[in-house]
Enzyme design. Sequence first.
Site, mmCIF file in Angstrom:
data_model
loop_
_atom_site.group_PDB
_atom_site.id
_atom_site.type_symbol
_atom_site.label_atom_id
_atom_site.label_comp_id
_atom_site.label_asym_id
_atom_site.label_seq_id
_atom_site.Cartn_x
_atom_site.Cartn_y
_atom_site.Cartn_z
ATOM 1 N N ASP A 162 0.810 -1.224 0.000
ATOM 2 C CA ASP A 162 0.000 0.000 0.000
ATOM 3 C C ASP A 162 0.844 1.275 0.000
ATOM 4 O O ASP A 162 0.429 2.315 0.530
ATOM 5 C CB ASP A 162 -0.960 0.033 1.213
ATOM 6 C CG ASP A 162 -1.896 -1.150 1.225
ATOM 7 O OD1 ASP A 162 -2.240 -1.622 0.128
ATOM 8 O OD2 ASP A 162 -2.281 -1.592 2.317
ATOM 9 N N LYS B 260 1.930 2.156 -5.123
ATOM 10 C CA LYS B 260 2.496 1.618 -6.373
ATOM 11 C C LYS B 260 1.587 1.917 -7.567
ATOM 12 O O LYS B 260 2.054 2.266 -8.648
ATOM 13 C CB LYS B 260 2.691 0.089 -6.253
ATOM 14 C CG LYS B 260 3.639 -0.312 -5.148
ATOM 15 C CD LYS B 260 3.672 -1.814 -4.944
ATOM 16 C CE LYS B 260 2.413 -2.402 -4.378
ATOM 17 N NZ LYS B 260 2.089 -2.028 -3.001
ATOM 18 N N GLY B 261 0.256 1.767 -7.339
ATOM 19 C CA GLY B 261 -0.697 1.977 -8.431
ATOM 20 C C GLY B 261 -0.582 3.373 -9.011
ATOM 21 O O GLY B 261 -0.542 3.560 -10.224
ATOM 22 N N GLY C 229 -4.587 -4.161 -3.790
ATOM 23 C CA GLY C 229 -5.570 -3.114 -4.068
ATOM 24 C C GLY C 229 -4.802 -1.866 -4.437
ATOM 25 O O GLY C 229 -4.139 -1.275 -3.586
ATOM 26 N N HIS C 230 -4.814 -1.507 -5.700
ATOM 27 C CA HIS C 230 -4.004 -0.379 -6.186
ATOM 28 C C HIS C 230 -4.920 0.783 -6.573
ATOM 29 O O HIS C 230 -5.745 0.651 -7.473
ATOM 30 C CB HIS C 230 -3.145 -0.815 -7.378
ATOM 31 C CG HIS C 230 -2.114 -1.847 -6.996
ATOM 32 N ND1 HIS C 230 -1.216 -2.373 -7.882
ATOM 33 C CD2 HIS C 230 -1.835 -2.436 -5.800
ATOM 34 C CE1 HIS C 230 -0.436 -3.243 -7.246
ATOM 35 N NE2 HIS C 230 -0.802 -3.310 -5.989
ATOM 36 N N GLN D 264 1.919 -5.994 -3.282
ATOM 37 C CA GLN D 264 2.404 -6.170 -1.901
ATOM 38 C C GLN D 264 3.700 -5.370 -1.684
ATOM 39 O O GLN D 264 3.956 -4.435 -2.432
ATOM 40 C CB GLN D 264 2.604 -7.660 -1.568
ATOM 41 C CG GLN D 264 1.314 -8.454 -1.422
ATOM 42 C CD GLN D 264 0.664 -8.854 -2.722
ATOM 43 O OE1 GLN D 264 1.297 -9.433 -3.581
ATOM 44 N NE2 GLN D 264 -0.599 -8.554 -2.886
ATOM 45 N N THR E 296 -7.442 -0.957 0.805
ATOM 46 C CA THR E 296 -8.132 -0.807 -0.483
ATOM 47 C C THR E 296 -8.902 -2.081 -0.829
ATOM 48 O O THR E 296 -9.917 -2.052 -1.509
ATOM 49 C CB THR E 296 -7.094 -0.513 -1.589
ATOM 50 O OG1 THR E 296 -6.238 0.526 -1.126
ATOM 51 C CG2 THR E 296 -7.720 -0.071 -2.887
ATOM 52 N N THR F 79 -9.683 -4.778 1.685
ATOM 53 C CA THR F 79 -10.524 -5.311 2.774
ATOM 54 C C THR F 79 -11.172 -4.217 3.619
ATOM 55 O O THR F 79 -12.029 -4.522 4.447
ATOM 56 C CB THR F 79 -9.667 -6.192 3.706
ATOM 57 O OG1 THR F 79 -8.592 -5.381 4.213
ATOM 58 C CG2 THR F 79 -9.089 -7.391 2.988
ATOM 59 N N ARG G 236 2.906 10.125 -0.272
ATOM 60 C CA ARG G 236 2.167 10.634 0.896
ATOM 61 C C ARG G 236 2.989 11.612 1.731
ATOM 62 O O ARG G 236 2.819 11.705 2.957
ATOM 63 C CB ARG G 236 1.683 9.460 1.750
ATOM 64 C CG ARG G 236 0.540 8.703 1.043
ATOM 65 C CD ARG G 236 -0.242 7.961 2.051
ATOM 66 N NE ARG G 236 -1.369 7.216 1.585
ATOM 67 C CZ ARG G 236 -2.639 7.575 1.840
ATOM 68 N NH1 ARG G 236 -2.912 8.664 2.477
ATOM 69 N NH2 ARG G 236 -3.614 6.810 1.433
HETATM 70 P P1 GDP Z 1 -0.725 0.412 -3.568
HETATM 71 O O1 GDP Z 1 -1.368 -0.853 -3.117
HETATM 72 O O2 GDP Z 1 0.746 0.432 -3.324
HETATM 73 O O3 GDP Z 1 -1.048 0.780 -4.988
HETATM 74 O O4 GDP Z 1 -1.333 1.581 -2.643
HETATM 75 P P2 GDP Z 1 -2.879 1.768 -2.201
HETATM 76 O O5 GDP Z 1 -3.640 2.270 -3.344
HETATM 77 O O6 GDP Z 1 -3.391 0.549 -1.521
HETATM 78 O O7 GDP Z 1 -2.718 2.852 -1.065
HETATM 79 C C1 GDP Z 1 -2.067 4.051 -1.306
HETATM 80 C C2 GDP Z 1 -3.004 5.201 -0.967
HETATM 81 O O8 GDP Z 1 -2.253 6.395 -0.945
HETATM 82 C C3 GDP Z 1 -4.118 5.426 -1.964
HETATM 83 O O9 GDP Z 1 -5.252 5.877 -1.274
HETATM 84 C C4 GDP Z 1 -3.561 6.529 -2.862
HETATM 85 O O10 GDP Z 1 -4.576 7.314 -3.484
HETATM 86 C C5 GDP Z 1 -2.805 7.346 -1.850
HETATM 87 N N1 GDP Z 1 -1.654 8.097 -2.347
HETATM 88 C C6 GDP Z 1 -0.652 7.694 -3.182
HETATM 89 N N2 GDP Z 1 0.300 8.634 -3.285
HETATM 90 C C7 GDP Z 1 -0.114 9.662 -2.490
HETATM 91 C C8 GDP Z 1 0.467 10.928 -2.136
HETATM 92 O O11 GDP Z 1 1.564 11.296 -2.571
HETATM 93 N N3 GDP Z 1 -0.250 11.703 -1.271
HETATM 94 C C9 GDP Z 1 -1.461 11.332 -0.759
HETATM 95 N N4 GDP Z 1 -2.088 12.132 0.078
HETATM 96 N N5 GDP Z 1 -2.007 10.152 -1.061
HETATM 97 C C10 GDP Z 1 -1.338 9.324 -1.902
HETATM 98 P P1 IMO Z 2 -0.913 -4.081 -2.287
HETATM 99 O O1 IMO Z 2 -0.506 -4.628 -3.633
HETATM 100 C C1 IMO Z 2 -0.947 -4.529 2.036
HETATM 101 C C2 IMO Z 2 -1.013 -8.610 3.618
HETATM 102 C C3 IMO Z 2 -2.275 -9.033 4.350
HETATM 103 C C4 IMO Z 2 -1.693 -9.998 5.361
HETATM 104 C C5 IMO Z 2 -0.593 -10.697 4.564
HETATM 105 C C6 IMO Z 2 -0.994 -12.023 3.965
HETATM 106 O O2 IMO Z 2 -2.207 -3.367 -2.300
HETATM 107 O O3 IMO Z 2 0.201 -3.335 -1.655
HETATM 108 P P2 IMO Z 2 -2.532 -12.697 1.894
HETATM 109 O O4 IMO Z 2 -3.975 -12.446 1.628
HETATM 110 O O5 IMO Z 2 -1.612 -12.168 0.855
HETATM 111 O O6 IMO Z 2 -2.250 -14.136 2.196
HETATM 112 O O7 IMO Z 2 -2.225 -11.886 3.270
HETATM 113 O O8 IMO Z 2 -0.247 -9.802 3.513
HETATM 114 N N1 IMO Z 2 -1.229 -8.097 2.248
HETATM 115 C C7 IMO Z 2 -1.170 -6.800 1.923
HETATM 116 N N2 IMO Z 2 -0.979 -5.710 2.688
HETATM 117 N N3 IMO Z 2 -1.055 -4.402 0.700
HETATM 118 C C8 IMO Z 2 -1.216 -5.489 -0.077
HETATM 119 O O9 IMO Z 2 -1.204 -5.422 -1.425
HETATM 120 C C9 IMO Z 2 -1.316 -6.758 0.533
HETATM 121 N N4 IMO Z 2 -1.495 -8.011 0.061
HETATM 122 C C10 IMO Z 2 -1.432 -8.814 1.123
HETATM 123 O O10 IMO Z 2 -2.901 -7.926 4.970
HETATM 124 O O11 IMO Z 2 -1.076 -9.291 6.403
HETATM 125 MG MG MG Z 3 -2.870 -1.482 -1.813
#
Ligand code: GDP
Ligand code: IMO
Ligand code: MG
Length: 429
Positions: free
Chosen positions: A13, A16-17, A40-41, A225, A300, A302, A332
Amino acid sequence: MPVIAVIGAQWGDEGKGRVVDLITEKSDVVVRFSGGDNAGHTVINEFGKFALHLIPSGIFSKHAVSVIGNGVVINPKSLFQEIDMLTSRGIDASPQRLSISDRAHVIMPYHLILDELEEKALGSNAIGTTHKGIGPVYSDKIARHGIRVGDLLDKKAFKAQLKTILERKNLILTKIYGVEPLSLEKVYQDYVEYGERMAPYVRETTVMLDEALTAGKQVLLEGAQGTLLDPDFGTYPYTTSSSPIAGGASIGCGIGPTKMTSVLGVFKAYCTRVGSGPFPTELKDEIGSMLRERAQEFGTTTGRPRRCGWFDGVAAKFSQTVNGFTGMVITRFDILDVMPNLKVCTGYKLDGKVIHYFPSNIALLGKCEPVYEELPGWLTCTENIRNFADLPKSAKNYVKCLEQVSGCPAVLIGVGPARDQIIEKSPII
Ligand code: GDP
Ligand code: IMO
Ligand code: MG
């Protein structure tokens, strides 16, 4: 033929997305190489806000094609839900724009059931998985009784394969867990239908990628991840089950490691983690709650609250070591705009001594107390800043500190979630 990998450098999280969405503009092919719909990206661009779980964040490009590589595990139901969601919002996710490796493994109903049952059986030691069947499907892959996307396309052979596998799975379900067995006919029918719908997307994607590289195309590898969830290098057993690191990128799409020209490590300006497992810099106080509320740190996939803490420089250095990042993306950054004081972990205190490495043993890691360097905050809104030179001095110093502790130069700094809310400190391509 540049190949750029975007890798999660912490516990997932990291954003990356949004980074992939940004670089997609300059890419020809975007590939997911690991994980499944546990990811969840979030992408916010001119088409709106999207949460992608399986489909590469490059799908919004009119120019680039997207590939789900061999290292990904696919829940066909989730895949079609995502394709339908994108289509209903005007995004082309047709086989012309999206290819799926015939080698990718398929998440079956028993994987989903077993993920829940195994977690329940662990009680207070549960990993806190996303319940998407990830552990069970990768276990079957390695144990060599998995089902691959290509298998769904030969109905007769698939039936025989499924019969053998399901007999064993039903024994586990009924004899170990005391739950109902699955019907061979029902699972077979459902997955034959999935296979038929998936067929136009299925390709030998390693050939596609090789041709793209030979033609001098720009390839972007989208990690899922994060490094500290890697089954080898993460906080095992509180990890996921596929390799999110740069080495995993090579295995998960079939591009040799020597072809990678940049490996970008995506770091949040602080740390978060979802699920169980050690997290040395976790803030269980009002600062942690403030970060969670301000940044809306909720999963994103769960919706679970993310645990929040200070930037962990020891973990960051370790992440740099196992990935060989060529550049660091800090996301962020704007979230810290309101913090009068900041802390960065530069070492761990373990049994009275200060150590500077990330212990492999979670019992030891759990005993580590962070040693912090304190820095002043900048108390200025950075959301509209686009040039590094325009950042306040203490913000620049914070970036410098993250570069020093991680051993990696910052290239991009996110100052908001939208595509243009980024500072390009140095060119990435
Ligand atoms: P990923 O799984 O690595 O793609 O990240 P997620 O989408 O799960 O979580 C990242 C969160 O940070 C999302 O809500 C994005 O919209 C948010 N985000 C990403 N870059 C920035 C940033 O530079 N500033 C802020 N405020 N939010 C960001
Ligand atoms: P993105 O790509 C954050 C975590 C779960 C749990 C562990 C194992 O959005 O960064 P699993 O379902 O993979 O067997 O769960 O890994 N986990 C993540 N945490 N971002 C993710 O993906 C994750 N994918 C799995 O919360 O701790
Ligand atoms: Mg994510």
